[in-house]
Design a protein around this motif. Structure first.
Motif, short mmCIF file in Angstrom:
data_model
loop_
_atom_site.label_atom_id
_atom_site.label_comp_id
_atom_site.label_asym_id
_atom_site.label_seq_id
_atom_site.Cartn_x
_atom_site.Cartn_y
_atom_site.Cartn_z
N SER A 344 29.47 42.34 31.98
CA SER A 344 30.06 41.88 33.25
C SER A 344 29.60 40.49 33.64
N ALA A 455 31.54 38.43 36.51
CA ALA A 455 33.00 38.40 36.35
C ALA A 455 33.71 39.31 37.35
N PRO A 456 33.23 40.56 37.61
CA PRO A 456 33.92 41.39 38.61
C PRO A 456 33.93 40.74 40.00
N ARG A 458 33.90 37.47 40.67
CA ARG A 458 34.88 36.37 40.65
C ARG A 458 36.30 36.92 40.65
N ASN A 459 36.53 37.96 39.85
CA ASN A 459 37.88 38.51 39.74
C ASN A 459 38.32 39.17 41.03
N ASN A 461 37.52 38.01 43.92
CA ASN A 461 37.59 36.94 44.93
C ASN A 461 36.71 37.26 46.14
#
Length: 478
Positions: A344, A455-456, A458-459, A461
């Motif tokens: 992640s 990443a989670p 950022r994804n 938002n």
């Protein structure tokens, strides 16, 4: 098979190298690595040895004459690399004199070819394709590289030192072969491969009756192997070798079927899992099974999810093995916290932002209640919690009461690195709700500002914390 694999003693005489440039340099390095004495006819007149170690360069004779007229009476082989048409003429002369010759990448002008080589000291593996495809040979070599232990050459040297002494005691070939199988496949061989040569020497010297030792089947060994977080491709090469050698595998519930499939096909597989809230066979019973397997001469693997020494009770198991006088080895694995972080993109440390990591386990609410949460409030500390799903409410309350901000980024990472993995991120105040969203474990909780870099996050938002924004501005100013 057009080319017969042979091993040439390059110390029996000089090897002639004809050529120039990087191609000749590559062959020069290969010859010197094999302790050869090299007579180098450089076709451009330059003998550049600046990139060669001085001790090795001393074995290179800079030849200035013409290889087509030079005395080749004591030469054992000729190599042409980057020699152009001169190489073809030299090859013709070598053939007429009966000297083995290789013209690089030109099988038609060669009487021998170079294989792809796996070099482990006294153990050398050569892979050839008859000159048809060096790339295929290299790919095969790469596969072999992953299978051979790094110290397999040391094991061959060790056996070589004892060869004459054991031959004198065991003149019968069949019994001697059985003896060496017991040594190499048992704890003595394991000691050598682990770098404990002195221990191996001591154990071999203690064998007073080689015949009885050979006939006994030898001693067994238990290897504690970290299976990693679930993805079979994250097994270490050493772990894979242990699974391929095992007679019996004792495995946890967290070990995936895909990883078990990497074990030797005829190895016995014994489940010894102990999951929270479910009955298990008990740790003492596991100890007895491991000891009994080794004492019966088996190579046993204790296969654990993650790493044996991070909440895997590996320390208890080797203590029991030591007390029983059983040989053992430990192969680390990628622990679940690192697997989850990598999958992640959670940087567990980050310059000027996360300088410390704490790993803890809280698989029961009462255990979590006994944690000194005041030691975990440093905003520059990342906290990684194992088995914390059911204790999520207690973990949240403990950290909040100790003074950790409710805005602290957190993540719940379930079944990390597996096909059904799931990651849910948010803030500390919502930790129990996040844990409910992943439904089933096993799961890792990661608490700290670095989760906002995942990443989670950022994804999704999600808004970064004020500390994150300040850090980013400072980094940009630098």
């Amino acid at each position: 098979m057009r080319f017969l694999p042979v091993f040439l003693d390059l110390q029996a005489g000089p090897v002639v190298l004809v050529g120039e440039g990087e191609l000749a340099q590559a062959k020069l390095r290969l010859l010197l690595a094999a302790d050869a004495r090299v007579r180098w006819f450089s076709t451009d007149g330059h003998h550049d040895l600046s990139r060669i170690d001085a001790a090795l360069a001393a074995r290179v004779e800079r030849a200035d004459g013409d290889p087509l007229t030079a005395d080749l009476s004591n030469v054992i082989a000729i190599l042409c690399a980057g020699a152009g048409e001169t190489g073809h003429a030299v090859a013709a002369r070598a053939r007429s004199l009966g000297i083995p010759v290789n013209v690089m990448d030109e099988v038609a002008h060669s009487t021998f070819i170079f294989p792809a080589i796996v070099d482990r000291g006294d153990v050398v593996v050569a892979v050839g394709t008859g000159g048809a495809s060096p790339v295929v040979a290299r790919r095969v070599r790469e596969r072999i590289e992953t299978l051979l232990p790094a110290r397999i050459g040391d094991l061959a040297s060790f056996a070589g030192r004892w060869r004459d002494a054991i031959k004198a005691k065991l003149p019968e070939v069949a019994m001697r072969r059985l003896f060496w199988e017991r040594v190499i496949d048992g704890p003595i061989g394991a000691d050598v491969l682990a770098g404990r040569v002195d221990d191996a020497e001591r154990k071999l010297k203690s064998i007073h009756d080689p015949v009885a030792f050979a006939a006994s089947g030898g001693d067994g060994i238990v290897t504690l192997v970290g299976a990693g977080p679930g993805d079979p491709d994250l097994l270490t090469v050493k772990a894979l070798r242990a699974l391929q050698d095992a007679d019996v595998v004792f495995y946890d519930d967290l070990v995936s079927p895909e990883i078990l499939d990497r074990a030797r096909r005829d190895a016995a597989r014994v489940p010894v899992g102990r999951r929270v809230g479910k009955p298990g066979i008990g740790q003492d019973k596991i100890h007895r099974l491991l000891i009994e397997a080794a004492q019966s001469g088996k190579r046993a693997v204790r296969l654990k999810g993650g790493d044996p020494f991070i909440f895997g009770r590996g320390g208890e198991e080797i203590a029991a093995l030591r007390a029983a006088g059983v040989a053992y080895a430990v192969i680390p694995g990628i622990t679940a916290g690192l697997g989850a972080a990598a999958e992640s993109e959670v940087p567990l440390t980050y310059r000027q932002e996360a300088l410390r990591i704490t790993f803890l386990t809280a698989h029961k609410a009462e255990d979590a209640g006994n944690v000194d949460w005041s030691a975990l409030t440093d905003t520059k500390m990342t906290v990684v919690v194992y088995m914390g799903m059911t204790a999520a409410p207690t973990i949240r309350e403990g950290l909040l009461k100790a003074g950790r901000s409710p805005d602290t980024p957190v993540g719940v990472f379930a079944r990390a690195t597996r096909p059904d993995s799931k990651a849910v991120v948010g803030q500390l105040r919502d930790l129990p709700l996040l844990a409910d969203q992943v439904k089933t474990g096993p799961a890792i909780l990661i608490i700290g500002d670095v989760v906002s870099r995942s990443a989670p996050w950022r994804n999704g938002n999600l808004q970064a914390t004020p500390d994150d924004l300040i850090s980013d501005l400072l980094m940009a100013a630098e």
